[in-house]
Design an enzyme around this catalytic site. Structure first.
Site, mmCIF file in Angstrom:
data_model
loop_
_atom_site.group_PDB
_atom_site.id
_atom_site.type_symbol
_atom_site.label_atom_id
_atom_site.label_comp_id
_atom_site.label_asym_id
_atom_site.label_seq_id
_atom_site.Cartn_x
_atom_site.Cartn_y
_atom_site.Cartn_z
ATOM 1 N N SER A 142 -16.090 -28.859 23.713
ATOM 2 C CA SER A 142 -17.140 -28.528 22.877
ATOM 3 C C SER A 142 -16.505 -27.896 21.567
ATOM 4 O O SER A 142 -15.540 -27.485 21.637
ATOM 5 C CB SER A 142 -17.948 -27.895 23.727
ATOM 6 O OG SER A 142 -19.042 -27.326 22.929
ATOM 7 N N TYR A 155 -18.954 -19.540 28.742
ATOM 8 C CA TYR A 155 -18.867 -21.110 28.423
ATOM 9 C C TYR A 155 -17.648 -21.243 27.442
ATOM 10 O O TYR A 155 -16.975 -22.227 27.478
ATOM 11 C CB TYR A 155 -20.191 -21.634 27.987
ATOM 12 C CG TYR A 155 -20.338 -22.928 27.644
ATOM 13 C CD1 TYR A 155 -20.164 -24.034 28.732
ATOM 14 C CD2 TYR A 155 -20.148 -23.456 26.103
ATOM 15 C CE1 TYR A 155 -20.286 -25.386 28.452
ATOM 16 C CE2 TYR A 155 -20.403 -24.682 26.027
ATOM 17 C CZ TYR A 155 -20.128 -25.881 26.914
ATOM 18 O OH TYR A 155 -20.331 -27.162 26.747
#
Length: 265
Positions: A142, A155
């Site tokens: 990401s 995360y």
């Protein structure tokens, strides 16, 4: 040009989003698929939509929070197909909570699913790729793996860890003709925000406004295929938010100002 026909492709997180879209793209290109996620019923739905014959398809449900049997799962694939050409480590979930309000148990679970599961499955697959003298690892990271952001502490940490591990692994395994592509999506229109975990451990259950009109999972999958064909080592997929990666690199002071003005959602 890489020919994907009859290549054996294992996709985690294949029941929705980018994983589902990749399943359709690889199926169109003649690949043989192993589809994995927790929800077997959703995997069957995706499998039916690929229109692949049973000979070229395998549904292998399991939970990424427990990959102690990674070698056993891999053995099942080898027993049916004899090889694994491409492993797509895609499954996982995001976060929408501040660190001070989030228990360490949730932090550990995020790391287990988003980082350790990728490492575990990769280690199970690598001996077979070495033996067959080649393979491809696709790691879905990401842009949160390139810089930190509000409400994404653990995360983002897990995604950063992926880069450290797989950048290093690439150097160790290229002598065996094993390639590694790290994919850094920005905002993609999937259920990632809906399924994100809150500080209580419950689902966020809301589509972030910034994801409503984001790039489609289908377009994301096509760009991943292009990245594989071009032998890329790292690619960024998304809209204007991708510029933040480059701004951080070349204009760190400007980045520091801009990132503080962004909406966490």
């Amino acid at each position: 040009m890489i020919d994907f026909k009859d290549k054996v492709v294992w996709i985690t997180g294949a029941s929705s989003g980018i994983g589902e879209a990749l399943a359709f793209e690889f199926a169109k290109l003649g690949a043989r698929l192993i589809l994995s996620a927790r929800r077997e019923d959703e995997l069957k739905r995706v499998a039916d939509l690929t229109k692949l014959p049973e000979l070229d398809l395998m549904i292998l449900p399991f939970d990424l929070s427990d990959t102690k049997n990674a070698s056993g799962l891999t053995a099942q694939i080898i027993n049916k197909f004899g090889r694994i050409d491409i492993l797509v480590n895609n499954g996982g979930y995001s976060q929408r909570s501040e660190a001070m309000e989030t228990s360490i148990d949730i932090d550990r679970q995020l790391m287990e699913v988003n980082y350790f599961s990728y490492v575990s499955l990769t280690k199970a697959v690598l001996p077979y790729m070495k033996r067959q003298k080649g393979g491809q690892l696709i790691i879905i990271s990401s842009i949160a793996g390139k810089f930190g952001f509000f409400l994404r502490t653990s995360y983002s940490a897990a995604k950063h860890a992926l880069h450290g591990f797989f950048d290093s692994l690439r150097l160790e395994t290229e002598k065996y003709n094993i390639k590694t592509l790290i994919v850094c999506p920005g905002k993609i229109k999937t259920n990632v925000s809906n399924n994100a975990v809150t500080s209580s451990g419950e689902k966020h259950n809301e589509m972030d406004p910034s994801h409503e009109n984001a790039l489609s999972a289908e377009e994301c999958a096509k760009q991943i295929i292009t990245g594989i064909r071009k032998s890329k080592e790292e690619i960024y997929i998304g809209g204007k938010e991708i510029l933040m990666v480059h701004i951080r690199r070349f204009f760190p002071k400007l980045f520091a100002k801009l990132v503080r003005k962004q909406n966490p959602y």
